[in-house]
Design an enzyme around this catalytic site. Structure first.
Site, PDB file in Angstrom:
ATOM      1  N   CYS A   1      45.195 -31.967 -18.074  1.00 18.55           N
ATOM      2  CA  CYS A   1      45.913 -33.072 -17.449  1.00 18.55           C
ATOM      3  C   CYS A   1      46.049 -32.920 -15.945  1.00 18.55           C
ATOM      4  CB  CYS A   1      47.326 -33.181 -18.011  1.00 18.55           C
ATOM      5  SG  CYS A   1      47.372 -33.293 -19.787  1.00 18.55           S
TER       6      CYS A   1
ATOM      7  N   GLY B   1      41.333 -35.117 -16.188  1.00 16.09           N
ATOM      8  CA  GLY B   1      41.517 -35.791 -17.467  1.00 16.09           C
ATOM      9  C   GLY B   1      40.955 -37.188 -17.393  1.00 16.09           C
TER      10      GLY B   1
ATOM     11  N   ASN C   1      51.743 -31.335 -17.330  1.00 12.92           N
ATOM     12  CA  ASN C   1      50.444 -30.658 -17.343  1.00 12.92           C
ATOM     13  C   ASN C   1      50.681 -29.250 -17.872  1.00 12.92           C
ATOM     14  OD1 ASN C   1      48.244 -29.277 -14.781  1.00 12.92           O
ATOM     15  ND2 ASN C   1      47.814 -29.684 -16.914  1.00 12.92           N
ATOM     16  N   GLY C   2      49.959 -28.889 -18.911  1.00 10.45           N
ATOM     17  CA  GLY C   2      50.131 -27.569 -19.507  1.00 10.45           C
ATOM     18  C   GLY C   2      50.202 -27.670 -21.010  1.00 10.45           C
TER      19      GLY C   2
ATOM     20  N   TYR D   1      36.753 -23.235 -12.200  1.00 11.45           N
ATOM     21  CA  TYR D   1      36.157 -24.489 -12.634  1.00 11.45           C
ATOM     22  C   TYR D   1      37.041 -25.710 -12.458  1.00 11.45           C
ATOM     23  CZ  TYR D   1      34.671 -28.189 -15.805  1.00 11.45           C
ATOM     24  OH  TYR D   1      34.323 -29.408 -16.328  1.00 11.45           O
TER      25      TYR D   1
HETATM   26  P1  AMP Z   1      29.292 -25.200 -22.800  1.00 11.24           P
HETATM   27  O1  AMP Z   1      28.130 -26.104 -22.833  1.00 11.24           O
HETATM   28  O2  AMP Z   1      30.232 -25.433 -23.972  1.00 11.24           O
HETATM   29  O3  AMP Z   1      28.942 -23.752 -22.649  1.00 11.24           O
HETATM   30  O4  AMP Z   1      30.170 -25.622 -21.552  1.00 11.24           O
HETATM   31  C1  AMP Z   1      29.945 -25.029 -20.319  1.00 11.24           C
HETATM   32  C2  AMP Z   1      30.019 -26.065 -19.258  1.00 11.24           C
HETATM   33  O5  AMP Z   1      31.234 -26.804 -19.370  1.00 11.24           O
HETATM   34  C3  AMP Z   1      29.986 -25.395 -17.904  1.00 11.24           C
HETATM   35  O6  AMP Z   1      28.915 -25.973 -17.201  1.00 11.24           O
HETATM   36  C4  AMP Z   1      31.317 -25.725 -17.265  1.00 11.24           C
HETATM   37  O7  AMP Z   1      31.098 -26.272 -15.988  1.00 11.24           O
HETATM   38  C5  AMP Z   1      31.966 -26.741 -18.161  1.00 11.24           C
HETATM   39  N1  AMP Z   1      33.320 -26.323 -18.570  1.00 11.24           N
HETATM   40  C6  AMP Z   1      33.801 -25.101 -18.692  1.00 11.24           C
HETATM   41  N2  AMP Z   1      35.084 -25.119 -19.102  1.00 11.24           N
HETATM   42  C7  AMP Z   1      35.431 -26.406 -19.241  1.00 11.24           C
HETATM   43  C8  AMP Z   1      36.627 -27.092 -19.604  1.00 11.24           C
HETATM   44  N3  AMP Z   1      37.716 -26.434 -19.950  1.00 11.24           N
HETATM   45  N4  AMP Z   1      36.610 -28.437 -19.624  1.00 11.24           N
HETATM   46  C9  AMP Z   1      35.504 -29.103 -19.297  1.00 11.24           C
HETATM   47  N5  AMP Z   1      34.347 -28.522 -18.943  1.00 11.24           N
HETATM   48  C10 AMP Z   1      34.296 -27.184 -18.903  1.00 11.24           C
END
Ligand code: AMP
Length: 493
Positions: A24, A50, A125-126, A266
């Site tokens: 969020c 979000g 948020n949290g 990230y």
């Molecule tokens: P995956 O394909 O499941 O390994 O997701 C990795 C990708 O998702 C990476 O390129 C990150 O930039 C992005 N990512 C990592 N953590 C999150 C998160 N909590 N929410 C959304 N995207 C994420």
């Protein structure tokens, strides 16, 4: 009695739920005549936090007004008609990834209730890590919940507190809550902003003239032309009255802060400043650490856009290997991570990224991304690079392996779906079909945020997703299943 309704949608500890959880962004402003329009603008800058639902509540001195919708800020709050529904000099808003269950709009924040002390709106948020526990208790005592959001627990605790004033009731409620919360609340008297005692999720304060602004990230202040004043401190509660008077209290003592390190890796926008550090500069520094720790023999460095770009720049600068845009990203699809099923996620990676064949063909490449979660993105991107003629593909990740779920409001899936929880680095390299794979070390990550390594026994961040050391109790996980705690177990009080 109907037991089919879950206590909460996709509670993180519900290992069977394959639903996504909440991430969020929150924003609040008190003072200006067009508070809702400013809030819409601020939320727009927080859209990356979000993307599935948005809400704004305003107050005109007499009444509260609320409008909530599924989708992006621009889809819900661009028109003059939409903003005309939200008059007043105070407004708070919320963007979130909603769960995919059937609960729809009722979970979209700010949540609102009429209490004995007057109207009360809350944007959170949290994630509250004892929300199920508290909710069971409240329901036993007769509370009737309107949503399946953990945030509603706070409203019921405030409503049933025996203290006379709203502020005392609010503090009384928060003493029972564990986990992560940055909150922006509104009452007929004014706005309250506060952060949990460890400051796990961010919250900053800004100002334009006499107008106070609160937001998850500084980028939201930039966009509305506010100056950054300071962070809301961990455990601090700031009240701003309708006539602009500010007061602050620290009802939870002074425990050592543990802000989320994944915000740097990230989650936050690179143009935000977090904990006094530019997120962009920190990401570049992580890339430099990565180059020092895991240099690959390669012709070019390619970021996985957009999240890998700053780290790839740092990696290229440190290694002397040229930086190239070997993958071009379409800006017309959302983040891959939020799609409801693995099938949809797979298709989305292809729609989102395309190989820049002219750059990639025949080259030994180092691919940089910020993290590997399920491994879906990396597998597709490595394949895409090979299809475009890359001679070798070396994957470098600007965070340590994500081995543990987050219970504090970052959307990571249950442990069984985390690639790093299932495999060692060598097996992960084979899974994503890279010629080599390496992650920055936890000490390298700490150095990048300006600290000398993780300093055994006293981490300065919440890094539980990498280390499994959770800084609070996780009551809802069950007494016997508590993962390693990195602080002496004490109630947040
Ligand atoms: P995956 O394909 O499941 O390994 O997701 C990795 C990708 O998702 C990476 O390129 C990150 O930039 C992005 N990512 C990592 N953590 C999150 C998160 N909590 N929410 C959304 N995207 C994420």
């Amino acid at each position: 009695m109907n037991h089919s309704e879950p206590l909460f949608d996709a509670a993180p500890w519900d290992v069977d739920a394959d639903k996504l959880r909440e991430e969020c962004g929150i924003f609040g402003v008190i003072g200006p005549r067009d508070a809702a329009a400013i809030t819409a603008l601020g939320l727009h800058a927080l859209q990356h936090r979000g993307q599935e639902a948005v809400g704004i509540t305003s107050f005109d001195g007499h009444e509260f007004y609320s409008r909530r919708g599924i989708g992006h800020v621009a889809q819900n709050f661009s028109s003059a008609e939409a903003l005309a529904e939200l008059p007043g000099i105070m407004a708070a808003g919320h963007v979130r990834y909603s769960t995919t269950g059937g609960s729809g709009l009722r979970n979209v924040q700010p949540l609102f209730a009429d209490l004995a002390t007057g109207g009360f709106a809350i944007a959170h948020n949290g994630n509250i890590s004892n929300a199920m526990h508290l909710k069971r208790d409240l329901v036993q005592k007769g509370a009737i919940f309107q949503s399946t959001s953990d945030t509603e627990v706070i409203i019921h605790l405030v409503a049933t507190s025996r203290y006379p004033t709203l502020l005392d009731r609010f503090i009384d409620a928060l003493r029972l809550v564990e986990g992560a919360y940055s909150l922006i609340c509104m009452t007929p008297e004014g706005m309250i902003a506060c952060r949990d005692p460890l400051g796990i999720r961010p919250l900053v304060m800004g100002r334009i003239g006499d107008t106070y602004v609160f937001a998850s990230e500084t980028v939201a202040l930039d966009v509305i032309g506010a100056e950054f004043v300071r962070e809301v401190e961990p455990g601090e509660l700031i009240e701003v009255s309708l006539d602009g008077k500010l007061s602050t209290t620290r009802p939870f003592g002074n425990p050592a802060a543990r802000p989320c390190i994944f915000e740097h890796v990230y989650f936050s926008r690179p143009d935000s400043v977090m904990g006094g550090e530019s997120v962009y500069e920190v990401r570049k520094a992580i890339g430099r650490e990565l180059a020092r720790e895991a240099l690959a023999e390669a012709d070019i460095v390619i970021p996985v856009p957009d999240s890998g770009v700053p780290a790839a720049l740092g990696y290229a600068q440190e290694s002397g290997i040229p930086f190239e845009l070997g993958i071009i990203r379409s800006h017309y699809v959302g983040r891959t991570f939020i799609q409801p099923s693995d099938g949809a996620r797979n298709a989305d990676v292809k729609r989102k990224h395309n190989a820049n064949r002219a750059i990639v063909q025949g080259k030994r490449i180092v691919l940089i991304d910020d993290s590997i979660v399920r491994g879906t993105t990396s597998l597709k991107i490595v394949q895409m690079m090979r299809d475009a003629g890359a001679a070798e593909v070396h994957m470098r990740i600007a965070s340590p392996p994500t081995e543990h779920s987050c219970f504090y409001g970052v959307d990571t899936p249950e442990r069984s779906k985390l690639l790093a929880a299932r495999m060692d680095v060598q097996a992960m390299a084979e899974f994503i079909q890279a010629d080599s794979l390496a992650f920055v070390s936890i000490d390298g990550l700490y150095r990048a945020v300006g600290l000398q390594g993780r300093e055994a026994k006293c981490p300065k961040f919440c890094d539980a997703c990498f280390t499994g050391e959770y800084p609070t109790r996780l009551t809802d996980l069950g007494e016997r299943d508590q993962p390693q705690l990195s602080l002496p177990v004490e109630k947040v009080a």
